[in-house]
Design an enzyme around this catalytic site. Structure first.
Site, mmCIF file in Angstrom:
data_model
loop_
_atom_site.group_PDB
_atom_site.id
_atom_site.type_symbol
_atom_site.label_atom_id
_atom_site.label_comp_id
_atom_site.label_asym_id
_atom_site.label_seq_id
_atom_site.Cartn_x
_atom_site.Cartn_y
_atom_site.Cartn_z
ATOM 1 N N PRO A 1 0.785 -1.215 0.000
ATOM 2 C CA PRO A 1 0.000 0.000 0.000
ATOM 3 C C PRO A 1 0.821 1.271 0.000
ATOM 4 O O PRO A 1 1.453 1.610 0.996
ATOM 5 C CB PRO A 1 -0.825 -0.114 1.282
ATOM 6 C CG PRO A 1 -0.363 -1.314 1.994
ATOM 7 C CD PRO A 1 0.708 -1.963 1.227
ATOM 8 N N GLU A 2 0.804 1.954 -1.101
ATOM 9 C CA GLU A 2 1.216 3.351 -1.128
ATOM 10 C C GLU A 2 -0.079 4.151 -1.312
ATOM 11 O O GLU A 2 -1.164 3.586 -1.218
ATOM 12 C CB GLU A 2 2.205 3.616 -2.269
ATOM 13 C CG GLU A 2 3.535 2.880 -2.078
ATOM 14 C CD GLU A 2 4.563 3.210 -3.138
ATOM 15 O OE1 GLU A 2 4.538 4.332 -3.655
ATOM 16 O OE2 GLU A 2 5.380 2.335 -3.457
ATOM 17 N N HIS B 1 -3.036 -14.632 10.150
ATOM 18 C CA HIS B 1 -2.646 -13.227 10.255
ATOM 19 C C HIS B 1 -3.844 -12.283 10.204
ATOM 20 O O HIS B 1 -3.674 -11.089 10.017
ATOM 21 C CB HIS B 1 -1.653 -12.879 9.155
ATOM 22 C CG HIS B 1 -0.457 -13.782 9.147
ATOM 23 N ND1 HIS B 1 0.399 -13.881 10.213
ATOM 24 C CD2 HIS B 1 -0.003 -14.642 8.224
ATOM 25 C CE1 HIS B 1 1.347 -14.770 9.937
ATOM 26 N NE2 HIS B 1 1.121 -15.245 8.731
ATOM 27 N N ARG C 1 3.183 -9.206 8.406
ATOM 28 C CA ARG C 1 4.433 -8.691 8.983
ATOM 29 C C ARG C 1 4.201 -7.808 10.196
ATOM 30 O O ARG C 1 5.132 -7.475 10.898
ATOM 31 C CB ARG C 1 5.212 -7.911 7.911
ATOM 32 C CG ARG C 1 5.733 -8.830 6.819
ATOM 33 C CD ARG C 1 6.433 -8.061 5.726
ATOM 34 N NE ARG C 1 7.714 -7.552 6.161
ATOM 35 C CZ ARG C 1 8.535 -6.848 5.380
ATOM 36 N NH1 ARG C 1 8.169 -6.593 4.145
ATOM 37 N NH2 ARG C 1 9.680 -6.433 5.833
ATOM 38 N N ARG D 1 17.220 21.970 0.793
ATOM 39 C CA ARG D 1 17.389 20.574 1.238
ATOM 40 C C ARG D 1 18.487 19.903 0.432
ATOM 41 O O ARG D 1 18.361 19.673 -0.757
ATOM 42 C CB ARG D 1 16.067 19.818 1.114
ATOM 43 C CG ARG D 1 15.049 20.316 2.116
ATOM 44 C CD ARG D 1 13.889 19.366 2.210
ATOM 45 N NE ARG D 1 14.312 18.009 2.540
ATOM 46 C CZ ARG D 1 13.951 17.368 3.645
ATOM 47 N NH1 ARG D 1 13.205 17.947 4.531
ATOM 48 N NH2 ARG D 1 14.343 16.139 3.843
#
Length: 276
Positions: A2-3, A93, A112, A155
């Site tokens: 998931p982004e 899970h 995870r 930056r």
DNA sequence: CGGCAAACCTGCGAGC
DNA sequence: TGCTCGCAGGTTTGCC
């Protein structure tokens, strides 16, 4: 995994299934996610009605009818999906089960356990420790080249790392950072401060178009990402460079080969000819 | 300020 | 077939 586009796709998939529905029963099967599950999770959710679902960066915010907000982050391997009917047996899970009025079940699965589920109230949200540092959403109307170069001013870090910094742009992950730089023809090594002017416009436009295309495609389905409906995406966004090391550059006839390097411990895929 | 490594965990594919 | 190794979409922390 998931982004931003995957999280957006999940939110869109969940809305018709969840908004207006009551949570009847909440069962935590294990509490040791990235942060411990609140011990009063079930008590605060059971009997509440879902009012709306929003996305903030990669967080899913599920607002309930008493100003409680359920905050969900999927980490690397998390899924939040309505279980198909008839319900299959639970996976080891499947950590949290939300039973809805009418019999459907929403399941949080995360092998995870890099993800998290927690609670806040509406008034706590703005200063919440998980959310308050988040930068601009790259799909926001205000996000453009000028905005981007202002964020990057001074930056002295490679643009690739800067794109992953959630305090600057909230929601980009490794895949779409690589894809955006490729599309904008910007080298991942270039210092963020040097991305300005037309180059910043190109990059902002590339970020937006890559994300929008990914959302339109229903998220790019990699190993263990599943849409809220529980089905794999119908369409898979064609990734130009991510995971394509050794393949010819797909962007033009530069004759380059996609390379994989490591920056800040994360893989970067790019074409050294096309990206400057 | 910034770069880097490690930490949190499990699963999977490649290679032997 | 079965083992080990490397790698994975994220985020945080601590050290230099």
């Amino acid at each position: 995994m998931p982004e931003l586009p995957e999280v957006e796709t999940i939110c869109r998939g969940l809305r018709p299934m969840l908004v207006g529905r009551d949570l009847i029963r909440v069962t935590a099967r294990r509490a040791d996610l990235r942060i411990p599950l609140p011990s009063d999770l079930a008590a605060r959710l059971e009997g509440r009605r879902v009012e709306r679902i929003d996305r903030r960066a990669k967080y899913i915010l599920i607002r309930l009818d008493d100003s409680t907000v359920l905050i969900v982050h999927l980490g690397m391997s998390g899924r939040l999906a309505i279980a198909p009917t008839p319900p299959p047996s639970l996976d080891p899970h499947d950590h949290v089960i939300f039973e809805l009025a009418g019999g459907a079940r929403l399941i949080y699965r995360d092998p995870r356990r890099f993800g998290l589920i927690t609670l806040a109230t509406e008034s706590e949200l703005e200063s919440h420790p998980l959310l308050h540092h988040l930068g601009v959403d790259p799909l926001a109307v205000a996000f453009d080249g000028g905005h981007l170069s202002a964020l990057f001013k001074g930056r002295r870090t490679p643009i690739k790392a800067a794109l992953l910094d959630q305090r600057v742009i909230a929601g980009l992950g490794n895949i779409y950072a690589c894809e955006s730089l490729f599309r904008a023809r910007v080298s991942p090594f270039r210092l963020a401060a040097s991305v300005a002017g037309r180059r910043a416009e190109r990059l902002a436009g590339a970020i937006r178009s890559v994300l929008e295309e990914a959302i339109a495609a229903g998220g790019s389905s990699l190993r263990d990402y599943v849409q809220a409906s529980g089905e794999l995406g119908y369409f898979q966004l064609r990734l130009a460079v991510y995971g394509c090391a050794g393949q010819p550059c797909p962007g033009c006839d530069c004759g380059g080969t996609i390379r994989r390097i490591v920056q800040g411990g994360r893989s970067t895929f790019y074409c050294r000819h096309r990206q400057r």
